[in-house]
Every structure is written in C-alpha cells, then in structure tokens.
Motif scaffolding. Structure first.
Motif, PDB file in Angstrom:
ATOM      1  N   UNK A  94      -6.101  -2.886  47.465  1.00  0.00           N
ATOM      2  CA  UNK A  94      -5.004  -2.936  46.242  1.00  0.00           C
ATOM      3  C   UNK A  94      -3.876  -1.818  46.904  1.00  0.00           C
ATOM      4  N   UNK A 100       1.213  -7.825  42.026  1.00  0.00           N
ATOM      5  CA  UNK A 100       0.915  -9.052  41.608  1.00  0.00           C
ATOM      6  C   UNK A 100       1.860 -10.298  41.950  1.00  0.00           C
ATOM      7  N   UNK A 165      -4.800  -6.750  39.689  1.00  0.00           N
ATOM      8  CA  UNK A 165      -4.569  -6.539  41.098  1.00  0.00           C
ATOM      9  C   UNK A 165      -6.341  -6.329  41.430  1.00  0.00           C
ATOM     10  N   UNK A 168      -8.324  -9.540  41.143  1.00  0.00           N
ATOM     11  CA  UNK A 168      -7.665 -10.442  42.306  1.00  0.00           C
ATOM     12  C   UNK A 168      -8.678  -9.986  43.620  1.00  0.00           C
ATOM     13  N   UNK A 169      -8.730  -8.690  43.751  1.00  0.00           N
ATOM     14  CA  UNK A 169      -9.580  -8.261  45.083  1.00  0.00           C
ATOM     15  C   UNK A 169     -11.297  -8.629  44.744  1.00  0.00           C
TER      16      UNK A 169
END
Ligand SMILES: Nc1ncnc2c1ncn2[C@@H]1O[C@H](COP(=O)(O)OP(=O)(O)OP(=O)(O)O)[C@@H](O)[C@H]1O
Ligand SMILES: [Mg+2]
Lengths: 254, 395
Positions: A94, A100, A165, A168-169
């Motif tokens: 991140x 994003x 974010x 998303x990781x």
C-alpha cells in the motif's frame, strides 16, 4: 555466514541483509538489515526521511539496491525481479499516498486486485466466477464498504480510500504485506478501526506497517523497528523502544 | 441489462452504450442508403447523392476509424500517440502498392511488371519488398501486418524501458518524421515525393466507376462498425479495466502484478492495425498516397479530432473525426489560409472549455438532467463505461 544468520535465512519470510540504496551519493538506506518471520506483524517507525518508504521500494522492486541481499522465503532473490513479478510472488504493497483506481467502482478496484491470472489473453475473456463473487463480498465486508460497492472510488473519503487499498491488497492474497502509513489522514475512530482490521488479518499474512501515529502503533501491540538515517536504530517492544535513549535522542533531537 | 461492470460475462451486443448504438445504426443506414441514393435515385432527385460526395463521405469514415484507433490507446490507456498518422500511411502504402501492381501494362511506359516511377528511375526489376503485392490477399495481409509489426517493435522498446507521457509522444513524432524522410527518397522504391497514384482498378473494378466508389464507401462503413465493436469488446472486458487502471495509476497496476508493458503493447498494436486498415480504405477513395501523410502535423491533427469528439468514449472519437474533417473541407475551400489557425484555436477552445469533448460534455449534462428528474437511481453509463481522465493523471 554464521549459523544464526543461516537459521534466520531459512525461517524468515523476508531476509534483508546489508542493503544500501544511494541516490547520487546520498544513502537513503545505509547497510540496512532486518528479518520478518512468517505470520509476524511488524511496525516500523522513524522520523521523516528515515528511509521507511525507500525500504518498501527496495523490497517491492521499485528501486534497485546499490548493494545488499533481499531474500523472500529464504530462496527468491528479490533484487533481480521487477514489481509485477514480486507482486505475483505474493508481496503486496500500500502506498503512502492512497492510490486506488479513481474512475473504477469500488467493486472493480477489488476485482482487478483479486488473485488470478494477470495475462492480457486471460483478462480479455475473463468472467467472474461465483467463488470470486463471494470473495469480493467477503472483502467488502472486511473493509466496510459493502454499501458503496458501486460507487466510483474517486468519490470515497480519504480514509475509505485507505481501506479500499488495503482491501485490494487482501484481494491479492499475498503472503507478505507492506503498508505505508495506513492510518494517515484518518479520524481517531477510523484509526482505531484500521488497527482492528490489521489485527484481524494478522497471522494469515506477514505484515509490515510503517506509521507515524504512536498511539496506533502501540495499539497494534507488536514488535517495533526504529529506522534512522537508513539503518535500524533499535528494535523491540514499543515500551522498550520508547525508553531507548538513542531513540529518545533522535525523536527529541529534531 | 446487467448491473455494474463487474458482473460476469455479458454478450458483446449488451456491452454497447447508447452512443455506440447510434453510431452503428447511422453506419448501417449510411452504408445502405448512400450507395442506394447514388445508384438508384435519378440525378434530379433531391435525395440523389453525387459520386464526389460518396467519396468524400467515405474519406470521413476512414478518418473516423483512424480517430477511433487513437482513442483506444489515448482515451483508455493514456498513451498519447502523436505518430498514428504513420500507421495510417503504411496501411495506405500497402494498399497503394497493390493498386500500382494492378495497373499492369496500362501505365505510361507499358511495363507489365514495373510501376512507371521505377521505369523512370531506370530500374530493371521489381525490388523484393514489392513481391506479392500483386495478390489482393497478400496486400490486405500487409495492410495489417506492416503497421502492426512496426507498432509492436516500437512499443516493445518504448514500453519495456517505461517511456511514458511527453517523452513517448515525442518519440512517436520522431518515428513518423523519420518515415516521412525515408519515404521522400526516390531510392526507397515507393515513388518518392510523388507517392503512388494513377490507380486504375481494384479487384477488376474500375476506380472511376460510381459503383466502385459506393462499394468502397460501404466497405469503409463496415470497417468502422467492426472496428468500433472490436474496441468496445476490448474496453468493456476486464483487460479494458486494466487499461484504464494503467492510465490512471500505472504503478498501482504494476504492484498488483500486472505486466503493464504487455497491456500497452497489446492495445498499441491493435490500434496500429486499425489505423492501417483506415489508411488502406482511404487510398483508393482519394486516389493517391504520398509521403505527406507521414507529416508529424497530421498525427497531431488526429489527436485534435479525438479531443473534440470526446476522449475515452470511442463513438465520440469517430464523431470528432467526421466533424473536424467536415469543418476542414468547408474552411479550406472558404478560407484556406485560416484553416490551421482555426484548428489550433479549436484545440485550445476544446481543452479549456470542453475538456471532455462534445460527447463527454453532453454525457455530463445528460447525467445532471437525469439526476434532477429521476428518482436518483445510481446506475451510470453501461458496461464498463469509464469517464475520460483529465489531462495528466497517474503517477
Ligand atoms: N528517488 C529519490 N531520489 C533522491 N532522493 C530520494 C529518493 N527517494 C527518497 N529519497 C530521499 O531518501 C530519504 C528517505 O526517504 P523516504 O521516503 O524513504 O523516507 P520516509 O522514512 O518514508 O519518510 P516519511 O516519513 O516522510 O515518509 C529522504 O531524504 C528522501 O529525500
Ligand atoms: Mg515515507
């Protein structure tokens, strides 16, 4: 190589040894060494310019070290790989400034991050499986963005972008996660939620968190590494580190 | 229609937005109606379309396809190519070479194998790279292969070494300029500064015949329609969302494990092939191809068309290609010395006043109106339609 370093090598998920990064002679990292154990969560603190972000850059393939070794899972030499390969190995990151895909919906952001084939051919014909859909729902719950799933990510608040974010990781399902100031710009309540979120996912992934917010770091309750001028100044529990005279010097001396 | 853009697999026809449908319907109507009005209606009829107009409209369609190809790379992947005129010209040259070979012994010098300009240069045999162009299928293959290969090789080096932004735009300009200089040379074997012209027929049909003009017009409409569908397929797929991700946050995309350079290479190559096809359809309709098509200013002009129409909308780019060229036809006749100033002024005006172009601005107004008058349903656009990025963007 001594026996203990060899042990460290084989048991740690990340082994950073004597890494130096110099930008036109300025050493952003100066003979930096540390290791991260599988499943461990580690907090990294240090004053501005200590080299925290550069440390992430060098592990995730953005910056090549001038010298030193970085081994993942005791085998893979990360200094030879580019960002995409390192990400595919299972290392997520991140950014310090939340990044994003602003023109995509929250759901699309997560879908793009979801583990799976990354080739052009595959993504031209890709369709979302039921399994993937369930996983996306699960992630949306974890990052508390379920009712904003169809919103453009650009319309989210700063804190929500940070969570997206992180989501998303997690979607990438990495073994090792780097978070650069995940609580920056968050309200106290959001910061607390973020700490809970991280504690919730710890154990399944190894996590390295960089943060300036000491209350946040304390609430994580994990081992702390203090960076200063590109090298490790101290390492230990939050209490031990805060009582370390060298650390006090660095923080009060500025 | 499916909700949200992440839902499973949707057939291509359901992935077309309203503007796309308008474009396709107009193309079908024009593709049938214009040839009909030219061939079937008597000259006195107010609906009769004269042949010169058929050719002119066909030319606009080729420009629309060219604009579409630029929108695919610029609008969706942020690659501001200022060299797409080169791919267009290469496709045009490949077609021109075929048409030259078709002339056979009907040239001024009556040489059955050598085009006139080669006889004039005292060449005694056909250069190897002209072999095969007497075959239509081979020439059509080259129309796609030559621009595609150039884009692939160029992109391979540029994207792998991570040349982006202004630097990429500059080297694309350099590429088309280098080709301009090369094609100007007589000993390159492409007719020097005169280029290739005096074509006689295509597939045995005279290029002067009205019916041939109509067929070329219809072919251009079909090419634009198919090109549009292909682009729409790409941008509404997951790969399309990756492209937009690259456009808006390239390094984020990399750290998610995507090989950004592969995606760029793919879309750049597809786009170059489309531009090549546009060039190949353009040449028989205007009757000439010369090195001027490689001029850097041409490539910049294409970007203006896309900006005017609406970057990142596909059909908007096609509209821009037609509109600006209509304006060009009109103004270069009415006040030729003013055209370049007008074009420059248009670009500045659009950048400042309509940063989303005509279509983007209409969409914006449409959205505002809909929100004001409807129950506030959130669903915006259709499958994977993504708002164009403001200039700059990405890290
Ligand atoms: N690409 C670069 N070129 C030159 N110097 C750089 C570069 N990247 C970082 N630096 C320098 O290296 C040092 C370490 O930077 P880094 O961003 O790693 O610090 P940090 O610990 O993350 O600080 P912060 O807490 O402010 O985020 C800084 O002095 C910075 O100016
Ligand atoms: Mg930093």
């Amino acid at each position: 190589m001594t026996t203990s370093t060899r042990d460290k090598l084989s048991t740690s998920i990340l082994y950073v040894n004597a890494v130096t990064v110099s930008f036109d002679g300025f050493k952003a990292l100066n003979d930096l060494s540390f290791t991260i154990d599988p499943g461990e969560m580690r907090a990294v603190i240090g004053p501005n310019g200590a080299g925290k972000t550069t440390m992430m850059d060098v592990v995730t393939g953005k910056t090549r070290p001038t010298s030193g070794d970085i081994l993942f899972n005791g085998r893979v030499d990360l200094t030879r790989l580019d960002e995409a390969s390192i990400a595919r190995l299972g290392i997520g990151r991140k950014f310090q400034r939340p990044t994003v895909f602003e023109n995509h919906t929250v759901l699309d952001n997560l879908e793009l991050a979801l583990a799976g084939s990354r080739t052009v051919k595959h993504s031209l014909f890709a369709r979302l499986s039921g399994e993937a859909r369930d996983r996306l729902d699960e992630l949306l719950t974890i990052i508390a963005l379920t009712d904003r799933r169809h919103q453009r990510a650009g319309a989210l608040s700063h804190g929500e972008k940070q969570w997206l974010e992180i989501g998303m990781l997690l979607a990438q399902d990495p073994d090792l996660l780097f978070l650069d100031e995940p609580a920056a710009g968050m309200t106290d309540a959001e910061t607390e939620q973020t700490a809970e979120l991280l504690k919730g996912i710890a154990g399944r992934h190894s996590i390295v968190v960089v943060e300036h917010d000491m209350a946040f770091v304390r609430s994580l309750g994990v081992r702390v590494t203090v960076l200063h001028e590109g090298a490790v100044l101290a390492e230990g529990s939050m209490d031990a580190v805060q009582q370390n005279p060298r650390v006090i010097d660095v923080y009060l001396g500025r | 229609m499916a909700t949200g853009s992440s839902s499973g697999y949707t057939p291509l026809l359901l992935r077309i937005d309203a503007g796309g449908w308008v474009l396709l319907l107009v193309l079908i109507a024009a593709g049938i109606g214009v040839p009909y009005a030219n061939q079937m209606l008597p000259q006195e009829s107010p609906w009769h379309v004269p042949t010169w107009l058929v050719a002119l409209l066909g030319k606009y369609l080729c420009f629309a396809l060219l604009a579409l190809s630029v929108d695919l790379v610029w609008g969706f992947c942020g690659i501001l190519s200022l060299g797409h005129g080169a791919f267009f010209a290469l496709g045009g040259y490949a077609m021109g070479m075929h048409l030259m070979r078709q002339i056979g012994d009907r040239g001024v010098y009556g040489n059955p194998d050598l085009p006139d300009f080669m006889v004039f240069l005292n060449w005694d045999s056909l250069p190897w790279y002209w072999y095969g162009f007497d075959q239509f299928w081979f020439a059509m293959l080259m129309v796609m292969l030559v621009p595609g290969m150039l884009a692939f090789v160029f992109g391979w080096f540029a994207f792998r070494s991570r040349v982006t932004g202004v630097y990429l735009s500059i080297i694309t300009q350099a590429m088309t300029y280098a080709l301009l200089l090369a094609f100007f040379r007589n000993d390159m074997g492409f007719g020097g500064n005169n280029g290739l012209t005096d074509f006689k027929d295509i597939l045995g049909f005279s290029l002067q015949a009205d019916a041939t003009r109509c067929a070329l017009f219809a072919a251009s409409a079909v090419a634009l329609g198919v090109g549009y569908l292909l682009c729409r397929f790409i941008v509404t797929s997951k790969a399309g969302r990756v492209l937009v991700a690259v456009r808006d946050a390239e390094s984020r995309t990399r750290f998610l494990g995507y090989r950004v350079e592969h995606y760029k290479l793919f879309v750049f190559t597809v786009s170059a092939v489309l531009a090549g096809i546009a060039g190949a359809l353009y040449v028989p309709q205007v009757g000439i191809i010369n090195p001027g098509e490689f001029s850097p200013a041409n490539s910049i002009e294409i970007v203006v068309w896309v900006a005017v129409g609406g970057r990142g909308t596909l059909y908007g780019a096609a509209l821009g290609g037609v509109l600006v060229n209509y304006g060009k036809t009109y103004f270069t006749a009415a006040m030729p010395e003013l055209w370049l100033f007008l074009l420059g002024g248009l670009f500045i005006a659009v950048t400042l006043l309509l940063p989303r172009g005509i279509v983007g601005t209409l969409q914006l107004w449409g959205g505002v109106l809909r929100r004001r008058f409807s129950s506030g349903d959130r669903k915006r656009g259709s499958h994977g339609a993504v708002a164009p990025a403001p200039a700059g963007g990405g890290e």
